[in-house]
Design a protein around this motif. Sequence first.
Motif, PDB file in Angstrom:
ATOM      1  N   VAL A 118       0.860  -1.181   0.000  1.00 27.94           N
ATOM      2  CA  VAL A 118       0.000   0.000   0.000  1.00 27.94           C
ATOM      3  C   VAL A 118       0.897   1.231   0.000  1.00 27.94           C
ATOM      4  O   VAL A 118       1.813   1.349   0.820  1.00 27.94           O
ATOM      5  N   VAL A 119       0.658   2.122  -0.942  1.00 30.77           N
ATOM      6  CA  VAL A 119       1.417   3.375  -1.029  1.00 30.77           C
ATOM      7  C   VAL A 119       0.476   4.541  -0.776  1.00 30.77           C
ATOM      8  O   VAL A 119      -0.735   4.453  -1.024  1.00 30.77           O
ATOM      9  N   SER A 120       1.040   5.636  -0.277  1.00 30.36           N
ATOM     10  CA  SER A 120       0.213   6.807   0.005  1.00 30.36           C
ATOM     11  C   SER A 120       1.046   8.068  -0.066  1.00 30.36           C
ATOM     12  O   SER A 120       2.232   8.059   0.269  1.00 30.36           O
ATOM     13  N   SER A 121       0.406   9.143  -0.509  1.00 31.45           N
ATOM     14  CA  SER A 121       1.033  10.464  -0.472  1.00 31.45           C
ATOM     15  C   SER A 121       0.708  11.108   0.860  1.00 31.45           C
ATOM     16  O   SER A 121      -0.442  11.474   1.126  1.00 31.45           O
ATOM     17  N   LEU A 122       1.703  11.264   1.704  1.00 29.15           N
ATOM     18  CA  LEU A 122       1.524  11.918   2.993  1.00 29.15           C
ATOM     19  C   LEU A 122       1.366  13.423   2.828  1.00 29.15           C
ATOM     20  O   LEU A 122       0.955  14.116   3.770  1.00 29.15           O
ATOM     21  N   SER A 123       1.700  13.933   1.648  1.00 27.40           N
ATOM     22  CA  SER A 123       1.586  15.375   1.377  1.00 27.40           C
ATOM     23  C   SER A 123       0.142  15.843   1.420  1.00 27.40           C
ATOM     24  O   SER A 123      -0.109  17.040   1.562  1.00 27.40           O
ATOM     25  N   LYS A 124      -0.805  14.913   1.300  1.00 27.85           N
ATOM     26  CA  LYS A 124      -2.211  15.279   1.178  1.00 27.85           C
ATOM     27  C   LYS A 124      -2.843  15.394   2.574  1.00 27.85           C
ATOM     28  O   LYS A 124      -2.300  16.065   3.431  1.00 27.85           O
ATOM     29  N   ILE A 125      -3.959  14.722   2.817  1.00 22.66           N
ATOM     30  CA  ILE A 125      -4.709  14.959   4.041  1.00 22.66           C
ATOM     31  C   ILE A 125      -3.935  14.522   5.290  1.00 22.66           C
ATOM     32  O   ILE A 125      -4.151  15.059   6.372  1.00 22.66           O
ATOM     33  N   PHE A 126      -3.029  13.588   5.170  1.00 21.47           N
ATOM     34  CA  PHE A 126      -2.219  13.185   6.322  1.00 21.47           C
ATOM     35  C   PHE A 126      -1.474  14.386   6.894  1.00 21.47           C
ATOM     36  O   PHE A 126      -1.348  14.550   8.103  1.00 21.47           O
ATOM     37  N   SER A 127      -0.996  15.263   6.003  1.00 24.79           N
ATOM     38  CA  SER A 127      -0.364  16.510   6.436  1.00 24.79           C
ATOM     39  C   SER A 127      -1.389  17.621   6.591  1.00 24.79           C
ATOM     40  O   SER A 127      -1.516  18.232   7.641  1.00 24.79           O
ATOM     41  N   GLY A 128      -2.114  17.885   5.516  1.00 24.00           N
ATOM     42  CA  GLY A 128      -3.192  18.869   5.566  1.00 24.00           C
ATOM     43  C   GLY A 128      -2.759  20.301   5.397  1.00 24.00           C
ATOM     44  O   GLY A 128      -3.499  21.111   4.839  1.00 24.00           O
ATOM     45  N   ASP A 129      -1.567  20.651   5.876  1.00 21.39           N
ATOM     46  CA  ASP A 129      -1.136  22.044   5.860  1.00 21.39           C
ATOM     47  C   ASP A 129      -0.488  22.475   4.552  1.00 21.39           C
ATOM     48  O   ASP A 129      -0.143  23.649   4.398  1.00 21.39           O
ATOM     49  N   ALA A 130      -0.289  21.541   3.625  1.00 23.20           N
ATOM     50  CA  ALA A 130       0.253  21.873   2.298  1.00 23.20           C
ATOM     51  C   ALA A 130       1.589  22.592   2.383  1.00 23.20           C
ATOM     52  O   ALA A 130       1.876  23.467   1.573  1.00 23.20           O
ATOM     53  N   ASN A 131       2.418  22.214   3.355  1.00 24.34           N
ATOM     54  CA  ASN A 131       3.742  22.837   3.496  1.00 24.34           C
ATOM     55  C   ASN A 131       4.854  21.807   3.626  1.00 24.34           C
ATOM     56  O   ASN A 131       5.982  22.143   3.985  1.00 24.34           O
ATOM     57  N   ALA A 132       4.555  20.537   3.354  1.00 24.16           N
ATOM     58  CA  ALA A 132       5.567  19.485   3.447  1.00 24.16           C
ATOM     59  C   ALA A 132       5.173  18.349   2.525  1.00 24.16           C
ATOM     60  O   ALA A 132       3.987  18.034   2.378  1.00 24.16           O
ATOM     61  N   MET A 133       6.191  17.739   1.913  1.00 20.16           N
ATOM     62  CA  MET A 133       5.975  16.592   1.038  1.00 20.16           C
ATOM     63  C   MET A 133       6.428  15.328   1.755  1.00 20.16           C
ATOM     64  O   MET A 133       7.332  15.350   2.596  1.00 20.16           O
ATOM     65  N   GLY A 134       5.817  14.208   1.384  1.00 16.91           N
ATOM     66  CA  GLY A 134       6.234  12.926   1.944  1.00 16.91           C
ATOM     67  C   GLY A 134       5.400  11.802   1.368  1.00 16.91           C
ATOM     68  O   GLY A 134       4.310  12.025   0.818  1.00 16.91           O
ATOM     69  N   GLY A 135       5.921  10.586   1.483  1.00 14.27           N
ATOM     70  CA  GLY A 135       5.198   9.412   1.011  1.00 14.27           C
ATOM     71  C   GLY A 135       5.516   8.213   1.868  1.00 14.27           C
ATOM     72  O   GLY A 135       6.540   8.180   2.568  1.00 14.27           O
ATOM     73  N   SER A 136       4.642   7.214   1.816  1.00 12.99           N
ATOM     74  CA  SER A 136       4.872   5.996   2.590  1.00 12.99           C
ATOM     75  C   SER A 136       4.575   4.761   1.756  1.00 12.99           C
ATOM     76  O   SER A 136       3.770   4.806   0.808  1.00 12.99           O
ATOM     77  N   LEU A 137       5.227   3.673   2.108  1.00 11.15           N
ATOM     78  CA  LEU A 137       5.028   2.358   1.500  1.00 11.15           C
ATOM     79  C   LEU A 137       4.890   1.366   2.640  1.00 11.15           C
ATOM     80  O   LEU A 137       5.736   1.328   3.537  1.00 11.15           O
ATOM     81  N   VAL A 138       3.820   0.575   2.627  1.00 10.00           N
ATOM     82  CA  VAL A 138       3.574  -0.417   3.677  1.00 10.00           C
ATOM     83  C   VAL A 138       3.529  -1.789   3.047  1.00 10.00           C
ATOM     84  O   VAL A 138       2.804  -2.024   2.074  1.00 10.00           O
ATOM     85  N   LEU A 139       4.302  -2.714   3.612  1.00 10.22           N
ATOM     86  CA  LEU A 139       4.274  -4.108   3.177  1.00 10.22           C
ATOM     87  C   LEU A 139       3.273  -4.885   4.025  1.00 10.22           C
ATOM     88  O   LEU A 139       3.203  -4.708   5.247  1.00 10.22           O
ATOM     89  N   ASN A 140       2.518  -5.753   3.377  1.00  7.03           N
ATOM     90  CA  ASN A 140       1.560  -6.610   4.072  1.00  7.03           C
ATOM     91  C   ASN A 140       2.272  -7.891   4.525  1.00  7.03           C
ATOM     92  O   ASN A 140       2.646  -8.722   3.692  1.00  7.03           O
ATOM     93  N   PRO A 141       2.478  -8.084   5.842  1.00 10.06           N
ATOM     94  CA  PRO A 141       3.203  -9.275   6.302  1.00 10.06           C
ATOM     95  C   PRO A 141       2.458 -10.576   6.048  1.00 10.06           C
ATOM     96  O   PRO A 141       3.049 -11.659   6.174  1.00 10.06           O
ATOM     97  N   LYS A 142       1.185 -10.496   5.682  1.00  8.97           N
ATOM     98  CA  LYS A 142       0.433 -11.700   5.344  1.00  8.97           C
ATOM     99  C   LYS A 142       0.487 -12.011   3.842  1.00  8.97           C
ATOM    100  O   LYS A 142      -0.038 -13.027   3.399  1.00  8.97           O
TER     101      LYS A 142
END
Length: 657
Positions: free
Chosen positions: A453-477
């Motif tokens: 699962v990938v996500s842009s943290l720059s969006k609602i996770f941050s909300g303030d529109a002043n920082a960029m970031g992203g995440s990648l999550v591996l499913n252990p199952k």
Amino acid sequence: MSTTTITAAPNTGSASLGLAVPPFTPHAISVSLPTWRDNVGYEEGEKRVIDSMVSGYPRFFIHLTIRKLARICEQKFGVNGELCLLCPSKKIADHCRAFMLARLAQEGSNTPPHVRLVQYLICPENTPVESSSPQQARPHSSASIQCVELHIVLFPADIFPIAKQFWQHSGMGISSRLAEHCLSLLPDDLSRSQSPPQSPLPSSPTIPRAAFRAPNKHYSVKHTPKSPSLGEARPAAFVSQAQNNASDELSKDQSTYLEERYGRNLPLSAGAYAKRALRRRIAGVLLRDSSDDGPGGPSAGAQDAEVGPSSRGVQDVTEDDVYLFPTGMGAIWNAHQLALGARPPAKSVCFGFPYTDTLKILEKWGPGCHFLGHGLDSDIDTLEGILAAESASSPSTPPILALFTEFPSNPLLRCPNLSRLRALADKYDFLLVVDDTIGNFVNVEVLPYADIVVSSLSKIFSGDANAMGGSLVLNPKGRHYAALKAHMAVAYEDNFFTEDALFMERNSRDFAQRIKIIDSNTHAVCAFLHSRSQSSPSPPPLPAIKQVFYPAYITPENYAACRLPSGGFGGLFSLTFTSLAASEAFFDALPCHKGPSLGTNFTLACPYTILAHFYELPWAAQYGVEEGLVRISLGMEDQEWLLKCFGSALEAAEAVV
């Protein structure tokens, strides 16, 4: 205590053309394009618009601070007018160089240009050399400031557009905060003597372009469009006059004061805590996600923070299954690199009409991709035919490498049938990669279906529109978890600059509460607009709105299958209109910020297709992405005020029908 202010008073209008969104934000990730004509003028290279641009989305608009640092590097290391891109590590610089040479070879370049790499160790004067990676913390004590290792890709000026493709698609260039830090380590006379270049770069061949190319047009010269499936990008021209005249420009001291005054700064030595807190928050393992700061940093990142089984739908997920990147697209690019490195080579599948750069990544790296642009159940039938045919021709290897999809998609808010896709992934042994940026894991639970699962943290996770970031999550199952985990153990490097991580951590502490407010606002506004649309059970006599694209109305059964019991439908929706004139009238009359990006704490609108696919409008239209489509990201403003705003904009649209 939460650091995000809930907006009770409405924002009465957009910022001036070309200025940062949010205003007075040195590292803003959007730019104001307040009218439909401004957006079209931006795409057409209208001087009035180009000369006003001082900000933009960071993967497309190279921040003025980064340009300043790049110019210093070009003057210090370049020869014969070479230009450069700045990378946070040698590995990324190697990828950039390899990509440039490969693309030039595909374009039939008989004499490959000289693309070279320079490692630049930047240290403050009179400071003992202590090398560090860019992501490491910089203590406030000037006596212990660490050096920064910058990796510079130098190349002839005429191939800048090819280099820009890597910057745009991969999302792995340096951030503006890292550039600012590098400049702070240089002698004052050197950093102050440089200003962003004012003359345009040389003309160069047209290249594929992606969504939200606002910065591209800021740099651009006119060109002839190419294949509608690819679109265009244009070479850069550095403009500084507008920056000098911008009414919202702040001095460094002023901007630092504003950031520190509102509690969004922490000592950079707290970087490890901030990143650990982010990984735990994304993994859903925090039993108490405290907003307090401990002695070394955020208490959610402390060694003794209370953690438990994950709330992401797969209890075995831990913070060690979460990987952070400088941008959301960086997470997608790295997910594709992970698939290429851990699995047998094969084409990928792009399922549904995606945010454009996802498709470009799958097309330009590796063996290519199959594009199933509608993302409906009928496309799954087509996919089954592709899988069966590929398996028959090569039964010893998986028929495809991975399937990439969004849940919901941007901008049509369609959700794929993840249960059917998961069954096919198990049957034919390919990876399923899901981008949950729009749905977000407060509203939907997609990890049980996905390998990644990938996500842009720059969006609602941050909300303030002043920082960029992203995440990648591996499913252990996941059936390929061991192979993916082993590859990441060798290949992953942390290029998320500490200061960006600190802002992201502080911004995200109350993201779950913010999402609830935004979900409620969006549901109310969409219900109102849907009731006045052509697709309503009781439409008005002369409706201006053709359709409301929102997960409650678009593929609702697929969204419901992953919707959490307390989850909403998200903060994003799109509108199509019964005429282009109605689209323009609605957009111009809407009293909110207007510019690229989404998931902001404030309402933000854009004519998505104009910005993302201006030179490929017929191609986009065949997938339902109409020229007049307006995409809106709802914010946290007062709900009654929002309803009045959209009501007045709708009246303006209906007046021209």
